[in-house]
Design an enzyme around this catalytic site. Sequence first.
Site, short mmCIF file in Angstrom:
data_model
loop_
_atom_site.label_atom_id
_atom_site.label_comp_id
_atom_site.label_asym_id
_atom_site.label_seq_id
_atom_site.Cartn_x
_atom_site.Cartn_y
_atom_site.Cartn_z
CG ASP A 107 3.87 -18.04 -8.39
OD1 ASP A 107 4.89 -19.59 -8.35
OD2 ASP A 107 4.40 -17.00 -9.37
CD GLU A 163 8.16 4.43 18.55
OE1 GLU A 163 7.67 4.79 17.74
OE2 GLU A 163 9.21 4.42 18.32
#
Length: 728
Positions: A534, A614
Amino acid sequence: MIVLDQENKLITLHTKNTTYQMKVWDYNILLHAYYGPRISGGDLSYLLRCKDRGFSPNPSEAGVDRTFSLDTFPQEYSTCGVGDFRLPSIELELPCGSRTADLRYVDSQVRRGKYSLDGLPAFHGSEGEWETLSITLTDAAAQVDVELLYGVLEEYDVITRAVRVVNRGGSAIRLCSCASLCLDFIRSDLDMITFNGAHVMERCPSRVPLHPGIQGVGSVRGASSHQHNPFVILCGRDADEDHGLCYGAMLLYSGNFQAVAEVDQFENARLVMGINPYQFSWTLEPGEAFTAPEAALVCSPSGFGPMSRQFHRGIRRSLIRDPWGDRRKPVLINHWEATEMYFDADKLAAIAQEAAPLGMELFVMDDGWFGARNDDNAGLGDWFVNEKKLPGGLEALVSRIKGMGLEFGIWIEPEMVNEDSDLYRAHPDWALNVPGRGLSRGRNQLVLDFSRQEVRDHVYGQIKAALSGAGISYIKWDMNRSLTEVWSAALPPERQGEVYHRYVLGVYEFAQRLRADFPDVLIEGCCGGGGRFDGGMLYYTPQIWCSDNTDAIDRLRIQYGTSFCYPVSTMGAHVSAVPNGVTGRITPMETRGVVAMSGTFGYEMDLSKCTTEEKETVRRQTAFFKEHYELIQDGDYYRLSDPFRNGPYTAWEHVSPDRREALASLVTGPFRGAPPFLTLRLKGLDPSLRYRVNGGDSWPGDVLMEVGIPLPILTGDYQALQFYVKAE
Ligand code: GLA
């Protein structure tokens, strides 16, 4: 620009694209006249019409005039028990026991710069950027003043609001509710969009038409919550990404909140947003003041996209504080998903060893480094290093990690305690608990009473001692359960309604101290992922872990929902291993990287287990992210498709403010046979410029926006593509 028109009793706020107007009406009642697309000026109070309506009473001063009623007019800050039967903004309990509030306009003042709020988060900025309006209302009988504060950030269409209530009388009064924002509309053909979910699936948008009666969302969990976010949108029924009127309202608050809309009998709508009145009350002794947290509004006449971009710009520029407004944030490696709490210094070092050569800049040691924290049943509250795991303490590990070319970050969860901890054994009364009741456990932990100064001081002292001088450059502040049995041993019975809010104020005070003592340390907020994402926390923690769900495909939805209010630069996002720990899904490393780099970007896996191929992908991803850092983190964000519609792909785009470069990213859904030929239409480019795509073909901006980039057919599920376009 704020204009006070004394003669016509009008107060008008103009931003670049919007206008907001209030009118001081008869009997000094402050009415809300207009909020919407910018107009040149004038008196819009012709919209405020009088009519004798049945069962809508008239204030005593109106005498026999039956046409004026608080029940029928749009109010700027609604009152209680004196004729407006809709949602109140404020409820006072007076010394006589009455629960009424009747507010009349006294005066208003304008000044350059932005007001600040004591102990509460708030937008801030320079005198050149902001203007402040302060309106004083008074309840003469109650001897209470209510100051309505407005901040205007003209350039970004942000209007902030906050409220201060002062007891001017000689006896104590009690506030039973005090909203931050009341916004009335002389229409109700609006949709309400809220952002809802759960742990590991936060902020999924839900859009419903407003209907007669009350509808809304809130939290009573003590944190703003995974379940509902303190950000809502009201919009025209036809509004979409690029069209239609919409209003975004964000509350800068990290505790119990509510955002409720009401459609009344005359088809008007009201939005009220603020601290949740659930179990709330606040005693004001004579002379004392209460401040309701700040809310921020953006109105967009042309859809959600422009609204979001104005919130993003406003938040980046005026909510995130120095030094993180401009400073580059590191690409990090966190070991949590790889090891959880089962690690020692060598295991951490083995993961970190791989990180710097692959482009990572910061190693984060997560939960498990302190006290007897060998699993999640013990140790919280004991903020000293577990030397069995980390011989030589933090200093030894930090210097080892720094020797590998990485900065060092650390995890804390200051608000919590395990019963199996030295802290709890010494101070069992410091946990929130109602006398005579059992304790509800969450993740087998209890919540410390952060409304109490001595509790905060103790925890802060321990954490400060552990971190000081250790060479830490990042803190992850976690909070892993909801509040229950909310009662404080430090407050008398009549003040127990203050505990939830005092807890949040305690969190803010703690955060402010951390910032002051460690000014260069980057703090990332976290609450079991995104349970406290928030505007309140963003004031202290410039980034917040978006979700404990790191599955790239679920993240498309979580980050999409989050983006309606919050900028990419605030969204904690990491690449993790597959099969994903939450969903079991396997997605390509390429895709995981593309999704995570639309956030703060980092990795959360055991890099030593990656294949050479990877690792090469990881190295390319970090290099690509760093190369386009400004574009991604500070560019304008465009949602190109809605992942909740299950279309063939989800796409989004970052565009530089000068519109000369853009990065579009796309992730496909599950593969199906006989796929159609598709294009990806971009947004936000300059139609008159020609752009080269990925260094190859070039097209005019209008072609890229109206017709789109031809997409190759990608076999396999959940494939990703990125298109970097640059003006020639
Ligand atoms: C929460 C966080 C995770 C991790 C764990 C540690 O769930 O969201 O990222 O830090 O706590 O216990």
